[in-house]
Write an enzyme that holds these catalytic residues in place. Structure first.
Site, PDB file in Angstrom:
ATOM      1  N   ASN A 178      -3.688 -91.818 -30.514  1.00 29.81           N
ATOM      2  CA  ASN A 178      -3.317 -90.403 -30.599  1.00 29.81           C
ATOM      3  C   ASN A 178      -4.443 -89.667 -31.316  1.00 29.81           C
ATOM      4  O   ASN A 178      -4.603 -89.808 -32.521  1.00 29.81           O
ATOM      5  CB  ASN A 178      -1.990 -90.297 -31.377  1.00 29.81           C
ATOM      6  CG  ASN A 178      -1.601 -88.861 -31.690  1.00 29.81           C
ATOM      7  OD1 ASN A 178      -2.183 -87.918 -31.159  1.00 29.81           O
ATOM      8  ND2 ASN A 178      -0.599 -88.705 -32.552  1.00 29.81           N
ATOM      9  N   TRP A 179      -5.207 -88.881 -30.545  1.00 30.28           N
ATOM     10  CA  TRP A 179      -6.385 -88.226 -31.133  1.00 30.28           C
ATOM     11  C   TRP A 179      -6.015 -86.956 -31.906  1.00 30.28           C
ATOM     12  O   TRP A 179      -6.870 -86.364 -32.558  1.00 30.28           O
ATOM     13  CB  TRP A 179      -7.402 -87.891 -30.041  1.00 30.28           C
ATOM     14  CG  TRP A 179      -8.016 -89.108 -29.395  1.00 30.28           C
ATOM     15  CD1 TRP A 179      -7.691 -90.421 -29.644  1.00 30.28           C
ATOM     16  CD2 TRP A 179      -9.043 -89.136 -28.408  1.00 30.28           C
ATOM     17  NE1 TRP A 179      -8.457 -91.255 -28.866  1.00 30.28           N
ATOM     18  CE2 TRP A 179      -9.294 -90.490 -28.094  1.00 30.28           C
ATOM     19  CE3 TRP A 179      -9.780 -88.154 -27.741  1.00 30.28           C
ATOM     20  CZ2 TRP A 179     -10.247 -90.881 -27.150  1.00 30.28           C
ATOM     21  CZ3 TRP A 179     -10.733 -88.539 -26.800  1.00 30.28           C
ATOM     22  CH2 TRP A 179     -10.964 -89.886 -26.518  1.00 30.28           C
TER      23      TRP A 179
ATOM     24  N   GLU B 155       7.391 -94.578 -36.375  1.00 30.42           N
ATOM     25  CA  GLU B 155       6.311 -94.192 -37.289  1.00 30.42           C
ATOM     26  C   GLU B 155       6.923 -93.690 -38.586  1.00 30.42           C
ATOM     27  O   GLU B 155       7.333 -92.528 -38.670  1.00 30.42           O
ATOM     28  CB  GLU B 155       5.469 -93.076 -36.662  1.00 30.42           C
ATOM     29  CG  GLU B 155       4.864 -93.438 -35.333  1.00 30.42           C
ATOM     30  CD  GLU B 155       3.673 -92.541 -34.993  1.00 30.42           C
ATOM     31  OE1 GLU B 155       2.574 -93.078 -34.915  1.00 30.42           O
ATOM     32  OE2 GLU B 155       3.851 -91.321 -34.856  1.00 30.42           O
TER      33      GLU B 155
ATOM     34  N   GLY C 107      -1.272 -91.392 -41.700  1.00 26.75           N
ATOM     35  CA  GLY C 107      -2.471 -90.769 -42.269  1.00 26.75           C
ATOM     36  C   GLY C 107      -2.595 -90.940 -43.773  1.00 26.75           C
ATOM     37  O   GLY C 107      -3.403 -90.281 -44.419  1.00 26.75           O
TER      38      GLY C 107
ATOM     39  N   SER D  16      -1.043 -95.585 -40.116  1.00 27.43           N
ATOM     40  CA  SER D  16      -2.173 -96.266 -40.752  1.00 27.43           C
ATOM     41  C   SER D  16      -2.471 -97.647 -40.163  1.00 27.43           C
ATOM     42  O   SER D  16      -2.879 -98.561 -40.887  1.00 27.43           O
ATOM     43  CB  SER D  16      -1.971 -96.346 -42.271  1.00 27.43           C
ATOM     44  OG  SER D  16      -1.901 -95.035 -42.816  1.00 27.43           O
TER      45      SER D  16
ATOM     46  N   GLY E 205      -3.480 -93.353 -34.920  1.00 25.09           N
ATOM     47  CA  GLY E 205      -4.061 -92.025 -35.106  1.00 25.09           C
ATOM     48  C   GLY E 205      -5.523 -92.157 -35.494  1.00 25.09           C
ATOM     49  O   GLY E 205      -6.398 -92.413 -34.665  1.00 25.09           O
ATOM     50  N   GLY E 206      -5.793 -92.004 -36.805  1.00 21.46           N
ATOM     51  CA  GLY E 206      -7.161 -91.976 -37.325  1.00 21.46           C
ATOM     52  C   GLY E 206      -8.086 -93.041 -36.753  1.00 21.46           C
ATOM     53  O   GLY E 206      -9.203 -92.731 -36.311  1.00 21.46           O
TER      54      GLY E 206
HETATM   55  P1  PGA Z   1      -2.388 -92.695 -38.361  1.00 24.40           P
HETATM   56  O1  PGA Z   1      -1.488 -91.791 -37.375  1.00 24.40           O
HETATM   57  O2  PGA Z   1      -2.726 -93.954 -37.620  1.00 24.40           O
HETATM   58  O3  PGA Z   1      -3.615 -91.848 -38.647  1.00 24.40           O
HETATM   59  O4  PGA Z   1      -1.587 -92.957 -39.579  1.00 24.40           O
HETATM   60  C1  PGA Z   1      -0.520 -92.349 -36.532  1.00 24.40           C
HETATM   61  C2  PGA Z   1       0.193 -91.267 -35.748  1.00 24.40           C
HETATM   62  O5  PGA Z   1       0.449 -90.205 -36.332  1.00 24.40           O
HETATM   63  O6  PGA Z   1       0.501 -91.421 -34.552  1.00 24.40           O
END
Ligand code: PGA
Length: 246
Positions: free
Chosen positions: A7-8, A164, A170, A207, A228-229
Site C-alpha cells: 500500500n503506497w 491491521e 507506521g 509495520s 505500507g512503508g
Molecule cells: P505500515 O502500514 O506497514 O507502514 O505500518 C501498513 C498499512 O497501513 O497498510
C-alpha cells in the site's frame, strides 16, 4: 499461496512511482505467492502499462460507491475497471480516522466493487486504547458485521480481509507473529458465527518489514501481508516477496 500486498498510500509523484514500478518489474520473480501493489490513483495508468503481463497485480486505495454523477473529486468503480484494477482497499484505518468513513458507507463500497468483480481488501483493526481495554473481539466483530451485512456471496475468491491493529501502523510496533496469529484465528471464529466462509484470506498489516515478514508469514492463520512503508522501497518489498528464502 500467500498474498504480498504493498500500500503506497499518498506517496510518489508520477516519475517516482514509474521508477518504482519499473524496478518491481525487473526485480520480482514470481513464485507461488500473489503480489499486489496499491499505488495512488495518479499512478494507476502507469501501473497498468508497466505491470501488464508481469503477473504482478495492481489495485486502488479507494473508490466511491455511486456509479457516476455530482461527486466532485471522487472515482467510480467503472473508472477503476478501465485502469485494469482488480483489487481495492476498503476501510483502511486512515480513511476511517481522517475521513470519518463509517460501516454503512464501507458496506456500500464493498457492494459496488463486488458487483463489478473487483476484489475488496477490507481492513479492520483495533486502536491502542481498544486493545488495552480488552475490546479487540467486539471491535473486530462490529467491523466485520457492519460491512458484510447483505453480502452472503462472500468467498475466498472474491474477498480479502486485512487485519491491521491501528497501533502497529507506521509506528514500528508490530504485533508479535503469535499475537497476530491468535487474532486471525479469532477473526475466523467471528466469520463462522456470522455464517461466512472461514477460509477467506486474512492479511496482517502494521509495520511489516523484511526482518519480520518470514516469521509472520509462517503463522498458520496469516495468509499474507499488507505492507505500507516497507513497500515503497522495491528492494525491501522484493525481499518480503522472497520471504521463503530468508
Ligand atoms: P505500515 O502500514 O506497514 O507502514 O505500518 C501498513 C498499512 O497501513 O497498510
Amino acid at each position: 499461496m500467500k498474498i504480498i500486498a504493498g500500500n503506497w498510500k499518498m506517496n510518489g509523484v508520477s516519475s517516482v512511482n514509474r521508477q518504482r514500478l519499473e524496478d518491481l518489474k525487473t526485480l520480482v520473480e514470481l513464485g507461488e505467492d500473489k503480489v499486489i501493489v496499491f499505488p495512488p490513483y495518479t499512478s494507476l495508468s502507469e501501473a497498468q502499462s508497466i505491470l501488464e503481463n508481469t503477473g504482478i497485480a495492481w489495485g486502488a486505495q479507494n473508490v466511491y460507491p455511486e456509479p457516476e454523477g455530482a461527486y466532485t473529486g471522487e472515482i467510480s468503480v467503472s473508472m477503476l475497471l478501465e485502469l485494469g484494477v482488480s483489487y481495492c482497499l476498503v476501510g483502511h484505518s486512515e480513511r476511517r480516522y481522517f475521513f470519518k468513513e463509517d460501516g454503512a458507507f464501507l458496506q456500500k463500497k464493498i457492494c459496488a466493487l463486488m458487483e463489478h468483480g473487483i476484489i475488496p481488501v477490507y481492513c479492520i483493526g483495533e486502536t491502542l486504547e481498544q486493545n488495552e481495554d480488552g475490546l479487540v473481539t467486539g471491535v473486530l466483530e462490529r467491523q466485520l458485521r457492519e460491512a458484510l451485512v447483505g453480502h452472503p456471496e462472500i468467498t475466498k475468491d472474491n474477498f480479502i480481509i486485512a487485519y491491521e491493529p491501528v497501533w502497529a501502523i507506521g509506528t514500528g510496533k508490530t504485533a508479535t507473529p503469535e499475537m497476530a496469529n491468535t487474532t486471525m484465528a479469532m477473526i475466523r471464529e467471528i466469520l463462522a458465527q456470522l455464517e461466512y466462509p472461514t477460509d477467506i484470506n486474512i492479511l496482517y498489516g502494521g509495520s511489516a518489514k523484511p526482518e519480520n515478514a518470514g516469521a509472520l508469514l509462517s503463522q498458520e492463520n496469516i495468509d499474507g501481508l499488507l505492507i505500507g512503508g516497507a513497500s515503497l522501497d522495491p528492494q525491501s518489498f522484493n525481499a518480503m516477496i522472497n520471504w521463503r528464502e530468508s
